[in-house]
Write a protein that holds these residues in place. Structure first.
Motif, PDB file in Angstrom:
ATOM      1  N   VAL A 128      12.815   3.259   9.890  1.00 26.90           N
ATOM      2  CA  VAL A 128      12.447   1.930   9.389  1.00 26.90           C
ATOM      3  C   VAL A 128      13.547   1.477   8.443  1.00 26.90           C
ATOM      4  CG1 VAL A 128      10.746   0.620   8.053  1.00 26.90           C
ATOM      5  CG2 VAL A 128       9.981   2.408   9.623  1.00 26.90           C
ATOM      6  N   ILE A 129      13.895   0.191   8.507  1.00 23.66           N
ATOM      7  CA  ILE A 129      15.000  -0.321   7.677  1.00 23.66           C
ATOM      8  C   ILE A 129      14.482  -1.423   6.753  1.00 23.66           C
ATOM      9  CG2 ILE A 129      17.358  -1.206   7.687  1.00 23.66           C
ATOM     10  CD1 ILE A 129      17.574  -0.326  10.582  1.00 23.66           C
ATOM     11  N   PRO A 130      13.969  -1.077   5.586  1.00 23.65           N
ATOM     12  CA  PRO A 130      13.388  -2.079   4.689  1.00 23.65           C
ATOM     13  C   PRO A 130      14.423  -2.979   4.001  1.00 23.65           C
ATOM     14  CG  PRO A 130      13.316   0.085   3.673  1.00 23.65           C
ATOM     15  CD  PRO A 130      13.801   0.297   5.069  1.00 23.65           C
ATOM     16  N   SER A 131      15.694  -2.817   4.394  1.00 23.00           N
ATOM     17  CA  SER A 131      16.740  -3.737   3.919  1.00 23.00           C
ATOM     18  C   SER A 131      17.522  -4.219   5.142  1.00 23.00           C
ATOM     19  CB  SER A 131      17.675  -3.020   2.938  1.00 23.00           C
ATOM     20  OG  SER A 131      18.214  -1.846   3.536  1.00 23.00           O
ATOM     21  N   LEU A 132      16.791  -4.555   6.204  1.00 27.56           N
ATOM     22  CA  LEU A 132      17.387  -4.812   7.512  1.00 27.56           C
ATOM     23  C   LEU A 132      18.488  -5.855   7.473  1.00 27.56           C
ATOM     24  CD1 LEU A 132      17.380  -4.393  10.583  1.00 27.56           C
ATOM     25  CD2 LEU A 132      15.469  -6.004  10.716  1.00 27.56           C
ATOM     26  N   ILE A 157      14.245   7.370   7.205  1.00 28.77           N
ATOM     27  CA  ILE A 157      14.258   8.177   8.428  1.00 28.77           C
ATOM     28  C   ILE A 157      13.261   9.313   8.277  1.00 28.77           C
ATOM     29  CG2 ILE A 157      15.653   9.624   9.941  1.00 28.77           C
ATOM     30  CD1 ILE A 157      18.072   7.978   9.216  1.00 28.77           C
ATOM     31  N   THR A 158      12.283   9.342   9.185  1.00 24.22           N
ATOM     32  CA  THR A 158      11.187  10.305   9.139  1.00 24.22           C
ATOM     33  C   THR A 158      10.606  10.344   7.732  1.00 24.22           C
ATOM     34  OG1 THR A 158      12.655  12.217   8.810  1.00 24.22           O
ATOM     35  CG2 THR A 158      12.156  11.605  11.066  1.00 24.22           C
ATOM     36  N   GLU A 159      10.636  11.511   7.061  1.00 25.02           N
ATOM     37  CA  GLU A 159      10.014  11.590   5.728  1.00 25.02           C
ATOM     38  C   GLU A 159      10.986  11.270   4.600  1.00 25.02           C
ATOM     39  OE1 GLU A 159      11.277  15.950   6.453  1.00 25.02           O
ATOM     40  OE2 GLU A 159      10.878  14.115   7.590  1.00 25.02           O
ATOM     41  N   TYR A 160      12.216  10.881   4.936  1.00 26.50           N
ATOM     42  CA  TYR A 160      13.212  10.599   3.903  1.00 26.50           C
ATOM     43  C   TYR A 160      13.254   9.095   3.616  1.00 26.50           C
ATOM     44  CZ  TYR A 160      14.679  15.332   4.985  1.00 26.50           C
ATOM     45  OH  TYR A 160      14.693  16.685   5.195  1.00 26.50           O
ATOM     46  N   PRO A 161      13.002   8.695   2.370  1.00 30.44           N
ATOM     47  CA  PRO A 161      12.881   7.265   2.071  1.00 30.44           C
ATOM     48  C   PRO A 161      14.226   6.550   2.054  1.00 30.44           C
ATOM     49  CG  PRO A 161      12.715   8.538   0.050  1.00 30.44           C
ATOM     50  CD  PRO A 161      12.767   9.541   1.189  1.00 30.44           C
ATOM     51  N   HIS A 173       4.958  -5.729  -2.708  1.00 28.81           N
ATOM     52  CA  HIS A 173       4.221  -4.478  -2.851  1.00 28.81           C
ATOM     53  C   HIS A 173       3.773  -4.279  -4.298  1.00 28.81           C
ATOM     54  CE1 HIS A 173       3.117  -0.303  -3.033  1.00 28.81           C
ATOM     55  NE2 HIS A 173       4.047  -0.108  -3.940  1.00 28.81           N
ATOM     56  N   LYS A 174       4.671  -4.538  -5.208  1.00 26.96           N
ATOM     57  CA  LYS A 174       4.385  -4.289  -6.627  1.00 26.96           C
ATOM     58  C   LYS A 174       3.169  -5.067  -7.108  1.00 26.96           C
ATOM     59  CE  LYS A 174       6.625  -4.516 -11.181  1.00 26.96           C
ATOM     60  NZ  LYS A 174       7.872  -4.896 -11.906  1.00 26.96           N
ATOM     61  N   TYR A 175       3.008  -6.288  -6.619  1.00 25.42           N
ATOM     62  CA  TYR A 175       1.912  -7.126  -7.081  1.00 25.42           C
ATOM     63  C   TYR A 175       0.686  -7.065  -6.174  1.00 25.42           C
ATOM     64  CZ  TYR A 175       4.839  -9.012 -10.750  1.00 25.42           C
ATOM     65  OH  TYR A 175       5.624  -9.139 -11.866  1.00 25.42           O
ATOM     66  N   HIS A 176       0.657  -6.103  -5.263  1.00 24.27           N
ATOM     67  CA  HIS A 176      -0.540  -5.801  -4.485  1.00 24.27           C
ATOM     68  C   HIS A 176      -1.058  -6.992  -3.686  1.00 24.27           C
ATOM     69  CE1 HIS A 176      -0.515  -2.054  -6.652  1.00 24.27           C
ATOM     70  NE2 HIS A 176      -0.568  -2.695  -7.787  1.00 24.27           N
ATOM     71  N   LEU A 177      -0.153  -7.737  -3.091  1.00 24.50           N
ATOM     72  CA  LEU A 177      -0.573  -8.779  -2.167  1.00 24.50           C
ATOM     73  C   LEU A 177      -1.005  -8.130  -0.851  1.00 24.50           C
ATOM     74  CD1 LEU A 177       2.009 -11.586  -2.861  1.00 24.50           C
ATOM     75  CD2 LEU A 177      -0.381 -11.518  -3.476  1.00 24.50           C
ATOM     76  N   PRO A 178      -1.524  -8.919   0.103  1.00 26.63           N
ATOM     77  CA  PRO A 178      -2.068  -8.302   1.316  1.00 26.63           C
ATOM     78  C   PRO A 178      -1.066  -7.486   2.125  1.00 26.63           C
ATOM     79  CG  PRO A 178      -2.813 -10.566   1.114  1.00 26.63           C
ATOM     80  CD  PRO A 178      -1.767 -10.359   0.057  1.00 26.63           C
ATOM     81  N   ASN A 179       0.226  -7.586   1.821  1.00 24.47           N
ATOM     82  CA  ASN A 179       1.222  -6.850   2.596  1.00 24.47           C
ATOM     83  C   ASN A 179       1.771  -5.663   1.808  1.00 24.47           C
ATOM     84  OD1 ASN A 179       2.087  -8.894   0.998  1.00 24.47           O
ATOM     85  ND2 ASN A 179       4.023  -9.175   2.024  1.00 24.47           N
ATOM     86  N   CYS A 180       0.924  -4.675   1.561  1.00 21.38           N
ATOM     87  CA  CYS A 180       1.361  -3.451   0.874  1.00 21.38           C
ATOM     88  C   CYS A 180       1.730  -2.432   1.937  1.00 21.38           C
ATOM     89  CB  CYS A 180       0.252  -2.908  -0.014  1.00 21.38           C
ATOM     90  SG  CYS A 180      -0.238  -4.043  -1.320  1.00 21.38           S
ATOM     91  N   TYR A 181       3.017  -2.206   2.146  1.00 20.63           N
ATOM     92  CA  TYR A 181       3.453  -1.307   3.209  1.00 20.63           C
ATOM     93  C   TYR A 181       3.586   0.132   2.749  1.00 20.63           C
ATOM     94  CZ  TYR A 181       5.106  -5.890   4.609  1.00 20.63           C
ATOM     95  OH  TYR A 181       5.184  -7.215   4.872  1.00 20.63           O
ATOM     96  N   LEU A 182       3.822   0.328   1.461  1.00 20.59           N
ATOM     97  CA  LEU A 182       4.225   1.648   1.009  1.00 20.59           C
ATOM     98  C   LEU A 182       3.087   2.657   1.087  1.00 20.59           C
ATOM     99  CD1 LEU A 182       6.494   0.829  -2.038  1.00 20.59           C
ATOM    100  CD2 LEU A 182       7.176   1.548   0.218  1.00 20.59           C
ATOM    101  N   SER A 183       3.382   3.800   1.636  1.00 20.77           N
ATOM    102  CA  SER A 183       2.447   4.910   1.705  1.00 20.77           C
ATOM    103  C   SER A 183       3.241   6.162   1.389  1.00 20.77           C
ATOM    104  CB  SER A 183       1.834   5.001   3.101  1.00 20.77           C
ATOM    105  OG  SER A 183       1.037   6.155   3.221  1.00 20.77           O
ATOM    106  N   GLN A 184       2.993   6.745   0.221  1.00 19.53           N
ATOM    107  CA  GLN A 184       3.769   7.903  -0.239  1.00 19.53           C
ATOM    108  C   GLN A 184       5.277   7.596  -0.200  1.00 19.53           C
ATOM    109  OE1 GLN A 184       2.477  11.173   2.167  1.00 19.53           O
ATOM    110  NE2 GLN A 184       0.513  11.361   1.132  1.00 19.53           N
ATOM    111  N   PHE A 185       5.636   6.442  -0.696  1.00 22.48           N
ATOM    112  CA  PHE A 185       7.028   5.992  -0.830  1.00 22.48           C
ATOM    113  C   PHE A 185       7.705   5.714   0.511  1.00 22.48           C
ATOM    114  CE2 PHE A 185       6.079   8.702  -4.496  1.00 22.48           C
ATOM    115  CZ  PHE A 185       6.220   7.765  -5.504  1.00 22.48           C
TER     116      PHE A 185
END
Length: 292
Positions: A128-132, A157-161, A173-185
């Protein structure tokens, strides 16, 4: 993997093209050097191990439009790891190339569909590329119009953030809007689709969806309210699709091309009748059909 010993004298001949608190990116002849800033490696020495694990994993994936590191860069004084080199010959910046097609939505759509297919391929390998759309991920071969993806060591990549995340995704994510993607970083693949949709939307309409959501924090109806304010409330399917993408549910095998086409075929902006410097969406009929 090959290794290359470098020192300050060699670096002085390279052109720095980007710098932040994590690394400096240099253009050197026909390649790019991603070199960590010393204070970052001291603060996060685990970054070296994570890099090695990611590079080893990327080498097992075979895709002609993936550009992965080919050389490790080592400090001449102490033989310590500094970063990596990536060959990037005859490729142009995605952003600058797309800017040339500002009035050609079909060409823009083709580029974004290529990106979507690349992202769907990477998702099969849990990448996943969160800075695509950060400047060094996407490139275009001007001779073939093919899109290439690079800088994947900075991806999740896999378990590496990922060390780099789109600031607007981070804020949401920080402000807990409906689009919270983070799960264990780690981020869900939705974040990539959101990035594609947001940038495609911006290319076609000059409306920044993520920025709009960031400006409406702490409102539970933020997404429906935003779309309604731009005249999209009648298109329930489009709105529901966007809300799905902005949910915290991890979506599998999302075919986002249909959303691109829906936007292309049905919407265009016009000046707001009473509010200066504002735009509203309108249904497009003849003009949209002429674009296809």
């Amino acid at each position: 993997m090959k290794q290359k010993i470098i020192d300050d004298k060699i670096l002085s001949r390279a052109q720095p093209i980007f710098k932040d608190q994590i690394k400096t990116v240099y253009q050197f002849q026909d390649c790019i050097w991603d070199i960590y800033n010393p204070h970052f490696l001291k603060q996060f020495p685990s970054a070296i191990t994570i890099d090695f694990e990611k590079i080893n994993y990327l080498e097992t994936i075979n895709h002609k439009q993936m550009i992965i590191p080919n050389t490790l860069l080592l400090n001449k004084e102490n033989n310590m790891y500094l970063g990596y080199e990536t060959k990037r010959k005859n490729l142009k910046s995605f952003e600058h190339t797309v800017d040339k097609y500002i009035d050609d939505i079909d060409s823009i759509t083709d580029y974004y569909m290529q990106i979507t297919r690349l992202i769907e391929f990477l998702h099969q390998y849990n990448i996943v590329i969160p800075s695509l759309f950060w400047y060094s991920h996407l490139f275009i071969n001007p001779d073939t119009d093919q899109v290439y993806i690079s800088n994947l060591v900075n991806a999740q990549i896999t378990e590496y953030p990922s060390f780099i995340v789109d600031p607007k995704l981070f804020i949401l994510h920080k402000y807990h809007l409906p689009n919270c993607y983070l799960s264990q970083f780690l981020l869900h693949p939705n974040s990539d689709y959101i990035s594609i949709m947001n940038h495609y939307f911006y290319c076609c309409t000059h409306v920044d969806l993520l920025a709009s959501f960031c400006c409406q924090m702490n409102q539970p109806e933020v997404i429906p309210a935003f779309f309604k304010s731009f005249g999209l409330n009648e298109e329930a399917e489009f709105q529901n699709t966007i809300q799905q993408l902005f949910s915290n549910q991890e979506l599998k095998n999302v075919n986002i091309n249909q959303y691109f086409r829906q936007l292309l075929n049905h919407y265009e902006l016009e000046n707001h009748p009473t509010l200066p410097n504002s735009k509203v969406f309108v249904k497009v009929k003849e003009k949209a059909r002429n674009r296809n």
